[in-house]
Design a protein around this motif. Structure first.
Motif, short mmCIF file in Angstrom:
data_model
loop_
_atom_site.label_atom_id
_atom_site.label_comp_id
_atom_site.label_asym_id
_atom_site.label_seq_id
_atom_site.Cartn_x
_atom_site.Cartn_y
_atom_site.Cartn_z
N ARG A 165 74.20 68.60 -68.67
CA ARG A 165 74.36 69.08 -70.04
C ARG A 165 75.47 68.35 -70.79
O ARG A 165 75.63 68.54 -71.99
CB ARG A 165 74.62 70.59 -70.03
N LEU A 177 67.51 73.06 -73.82
CA LEU A 177 67.46 71.96 -74.78
C LEU A 177 68.73 71.11 -74.79
O LEU A 177 68.74 70.03 -75.35
CB LEU A 177 67.20 72.50 -76.19
N ASP A 178 69.79 71.61 -74.19
CA ASP A 178 71.01 70.80 -74.17
C ASP A 178 70.95 69.68 -73.13
O ASP A 178 71.71 68.73 -73.20
CB ASP A 178 72.24 71.69 -73.90
N VAL A 179 70.04 69.80 -72.20
CA VAL A 179 69.81 68.70 -71.26
C VAL A 179 69.04 67.62 -72.03
O VAL A 179 68.08 67.93 -72.73
CB VAL A 179 68.98 69.18 -70.05
N PRO A 180 69.49 66.37 -71.93
CA PRO A 180 68.81 65.32 -72.71
C PRO A 180 67.29 65.35 -72.54
O PRO A 180 66.79 65.56 -71.45
CB PRO A 180 69.40 64.03 -72.12
#
Ligand SMILES: Nc1nc2c(ncn2[C@@H]2O[C@H](COP(=O)(O)OP(=O)(O)O)[C@@H](O)[C@H]2O)c(=O)[nH]1
Ligand SMILES: Nc1ncnc2c1ncn2[C@@H]1O[C@H](COP(=O)(O)OP(=O)(O)O)[C@@H](O)[C@H]1O
Ligand SMILES: [Mg+2]
Ligand SMILES: [Mg+2]
Lengths: 424, 398
Positions: A394, A410-413
């Motif tokens: 993250r 959604l914070d994971v690329p």
């Protein structure tokens, strides 16, 4: 091992001549057997290897010195069919078959690919058995690609939690991160080969530093002491280079290592293990420099286990391996609070739980079915969840509330979640 | 009677403050401006109250100093994934014997539409009235018209009470009262589109650093608003992780070399990380940057398409998509928006007459806040905001 030592010389004085220690490697499940088969530990005569699987076909291709078939009763030689409950049950019932192999070990490496049945269910059982018998247990495991099924990822997350309880250190390798490291046209299979190589190098590095013939060898007692506490999040990185300034370039390579590309906070290792391998020209001053840089980089205030070896077969090559572990204890939430209010962020976990719960109410929650498992893992031990490998992905958003949408964070690329290969 | 109002955006990348002087409720001059780097805000929401407050106070202070006057009232924007919204319909049988709509019928319909109760920890931020329908046909003002069933819809925006109160505390800490809280989407929407655009139907997307706010106008009214918690910071973080560079360099790589899609011609071109080719500089693949960015932008628009499902018929969106917010400066973004949402897209044109320094998509929200300040309305109600369009031209020139 030294606590806050001043120089390598200090440390050298600390050396005692090590006796031969018994190192064993066990691969569990299909991936685990492949990992164990790929190890090149020729230099270390004492290292015995074994493969354990319920799948006779996989075992027949396994190159370990011992092969242990389990679960005949349940699977008729066909594997656990990816069922982690079956894998765990078989291993528990037939732990006898493995006990003999692990019992004599001072140091045991458990290798597995998490996400399937035997590896995920069996590795924690084996680790626990070895630990109970007094061995130091290092587990090297891969975590599934994001594009493998959600169920597999969830199985892997649970297994990781169990494995951490039973091992002195667990080093998870994210297949996704390794994919990023692969070249453009590599297939998934080739990517597996990459993880096999990386894990092999990690295991080898540790064997090397304990080998006793090195420039700076590590006393097993020190290694054992350094990893005696149960560790949480680990970091693992390798750097390698060839040429005039091989060591300097290996350091650069290491700092670019995708596996180390995790948020700053998680780079603060409480225990740090560093091994440097180079050709006959390897100078102590240069090694000292490397050590200083790494110590600064990982801001380690705790113990450092350091080894350096000469490999005649690597004339102008150098390799650096770093393994770090943070102590397993819950970290306080990072957020500040407005005066007169309840904490702005209670804890990432509770909020994540809430987010997941509210997501479930939404119509598009089909992908979420396996999520409760994650919650289950959190209930068992909230602090452990902090260290589940996923969090490393993250970056800048590490300490913020998870951004759950359709079962994904959604914070994971995006490229990581979609398995898109970046051509750096 | 002149009044000084402050428009404040507690942005994820920058704290932005504009001071406006309202002259006898007719026209508005921008008299002060303060913008300063933001700390303590992520994904549009406060994560560190103290640090964020300090920065906001500095920005207000800058604006007041540059104006030489003090603000009297604050218009504050709010964003973040805690914002929600719902469309509620109210209806009333026309009660009189001659089927002529009277005030009481209208009041009953409105009351029903607003009746929905929220959970304890949530509060309403806006009630936005959508057109009346009399026996299914849209009417601007139903009073005195004939019909039997009167219906009215409201788009209501609600938010987490605690999050909003924290924002109010930030402003109170400076010794100012917040007069109006306005969803960023609506603030940006009002400045990024003309009345005619909204009448024809328009979708405004404010792609900020922490979050993306959107508002969809139909028949002149905001029919749906929302926040997707993805912004420019996500692009930066993705680049930082994908290319293994620190955030600062990732941010500049994004601005210099980023593009919303990835094409063939990107192959093999390498760009310098720092640009001085000194120690520590290294070259990275431009294609890699664009791969990372394209994946994220595509996903953002896919999520928007999901959220706006059923709202995107071109017939109702004659004016198409208007992109604003700092992220809208990303090359190629209009193309991707257009193909993902199936509508023509362009970068929003901010009204002429705004000083050049402020005609930047990053300021859309604060400009929009001032715009609201002119009429003093917090319950966005386009039906009653006739004055705004006319006054617009006079607003910003000095
Ligand atoms: N590194 C590596 N990973 C593998 C390999 N084969 C499978 N995997 C991964 O390991 C996970 C478990 O698969 P497997 O070991 O076949 O399951 P098991 O035999 O039931 O434990 C999969 O989800 C893959 O992510 C391999 O050869 N090498
Ligand atoms: N040329 C550009 N290309 C891509 N992104 C940009 C460009 N210029 C600014 N940005 C991005 O816009 C964001 C800031 O926009 P802004 O609307 O001010 O956000 P916020 O209101 O959330 O603070 C930052 O993430 C910044 O990186
Ligand atoms: Mg198998
Ligand atoms: Mg904004």
């Amino acid at each position: 091992m030294t606590e806050g030592f001043d120089s390598v010389d200090d440390m050298l004085r600390n050396q005692s001549s090590p006796e031969r220690i018994r190192i064993r490697v066990i691969g569990v499940g299909g991936a685990g057997c492949n990992l164990a088969s790929g190890l090149r530990l020729d230099g270390f005569g004492e290292v015995a290897t074994a493969g354990v699987d319920a799948d006779t076909k996989s075992l027949s291709e396994c190159l370990t010195s011992q092969k242990i078939t389990i679960g005949r009763r349940y699977t008729r030689g066909l594997g656990a069919g990816g069922d982690v409950a079956v894998g765990g049950k078989i291993m528990e019932e037939e732990i006898q078959c493995v006990r003999r192999f692990v019992e004599g070990a001072d140091l045991l490496f458990v290798l597995a690919g998490l996400g399937g049945g035997i590896g995920s269910g069996g590795a924690p059982v084996i680790a626990q058995c070895a630990k109970d018998a007094g061995a130091v247990v290092f587990s090297f495991v891969t975590t599934p690609f994001n594009f493998e099924s959600e169920a597999r990822r969830s199985v892997a997350e649970d297994a990781l939690v169990d494995l951490r309880k039973a091992s002195n250190a667990v080093i998870p390798l994210s297949n996704d991160l390794l994919l990023q490291h692969a070249t453009a046209d590599e297939s998934v299979l080739e990517c597996f080969a990459t993880s096999n190589r990386w894990i092999g190098r990690g295991v080898r590095s540790i064997c090397e530093m304990l080998d006793g013939s090195g420039l700076v060898s590590v006393d097993f007692a020190d290694l054992k002491a350094a990893f005696s506490r149960r560790s949480g999040r680990t970091l693992f990185g390798l750097g390698r280079a060839e040429g005039k300034d091989a060591l300097g370039d290996a350091l650069k390579d290491l700092l670019l290592c995708p596996l180390l590309h995790v948020p700053d906070a998680s780079r603060l290792a409480d225990t740090l293990l560093i091994n440097v391998t180079g050709g006959p020209g390897l100078s102590m001053t240069a090694v000292n420099e490397v050590l200083k840089t790494l110590q600064e980089r990982f801001k380690s205030k705790g113990s450092i286990v350091f080894g350096a070896c000469i490999d005649e077969n690597m004339p102008d090559q150098a390799e650096i391996c770093v393994i770090g572990a943070s102590d397993l204890e819950p970290k306080p939430p990072a957020a500040d609070v407005a005066p007169g209010h309840a904490p702005a962020l209670n804890s990432a976990e509770t909020r994540y739980a809430a987010a997941v719960a509210s997501e479930k109410g939404k119509p598009h929650d089909s992908k979420l079915q396996s999520r409760p498992k994650v919650l289950h893992a959190m209930e068992r031990s909230q602090s452990e969840f902090n260290f589940v490998d996923q969090e490393n992905q993250r970056g800048y958003f590490d300490k913020t509330e998870r951004n759950v949408h359709g079962g994904e964070d959604l914070d994971v690329p995006t490229y990581l979640r979609r398995g898109i290969k970046i051509e750096i | 009677m002149n009044k000084i109002i402050a428009a404040v955006e507690i942005g994820t990348s920058k704290m932005k403050v504009l001071l406006g002087e309202i002259r006898s409720q007719q026209a508005l001059n921008v008299v002060g401006f303060g913008s300063i780097e933001s700390f303590g805000v992520k994904k549009g929401e406060l994560v560190n109250f103290k640090v964020a407050s300090e920065q906001v106070h500095l920005a207000i202070d800058l604006a007041e100093k540059s104006a030489g006057v003090q603000a009297e009232e604050v218009y504050l924007s709010v964003t973040g994934s805690h914002l929600g919204g719902s469309f509620n319909l109210g209806s009333a049988r026309v009660s009189s014997a001659d089927n002529v709509v009277v005030r009481n019928d209208v009041a009953r319909a409105i009351e029903e539409a607003k009746r929905k109760e929220l959970l304890d920890d949530r509060i309403y931020v806006h009630f936005i009235q959508n057109p009346f329908h009399l026996d299914g046909r849209p009417v601007e003002d139903p009073l005195n018209l004939q019909g039997s069933l009167l219906e009215v819809g409201y788009w209501s925006v609600d938010g987490d009470e605690k999050v909003i109160k924290d924002l109010l505390h930030v402003i109170n800490g400076y010794g100012l009262e917040v007069g109006h809280v306005i969803a960023s989407s609506l603030a940006s929407g009002e400045i990024a589109t003309s009345r005619a655009d909204r009448k024809a139907g328009a979708l405004v997307i404010d792609f900020g650093a922490g979050a993306t706010d959107y508002v969809l106008y139909r028949d002149g009214c905001a029919a749906k608003t929302g926040v997707v918690p993805i912004g420019g910071d996500h692009l930066t973080n993705d680049i930082s992780m994908g290319l293994r560079v620190d955030e600062r360099h990732a941010e500049s790589l994004k601005k210099e070399h980023g593009r919303a899609f990835c094409g063939e011609e990107d192959d093999d071109l390498r760009v310098w990380l720092i640009g001085n080719k000194m120690i520590g500089d290294r070259d990275v693949s431009r294609k890699a940057i664009r791969q990372v960015v394209a994946a994220r932008v595509e996903e953002l628009f896919q999520i928007l398409a999901e959220e706006l499902e059923g709202y995107l018929e071109p017939d109702h969106l004659g004016s198409g998509i208007h992109l604003t917010g700092g992220g809208s400066l990303l090359p190629g973004i209009t193309e991707v928006a257009s193909s993902a949402l199936g509508l023509p897209a362009k970068r929003a044109e901010l009204p002429t007459g705004i000083v050049e320094e402020l005609r930047n998509p990053e300021f859309a929200t604060v400009l929009g806040l001032l715009h609201f300040g002119l009429t003093g309305q917090s319950q966005v109600n386009p039906v009653r905001s006739k004055g705004i369009g006319r006054a617009l031209a006079k607003i910003f020139g000095r």
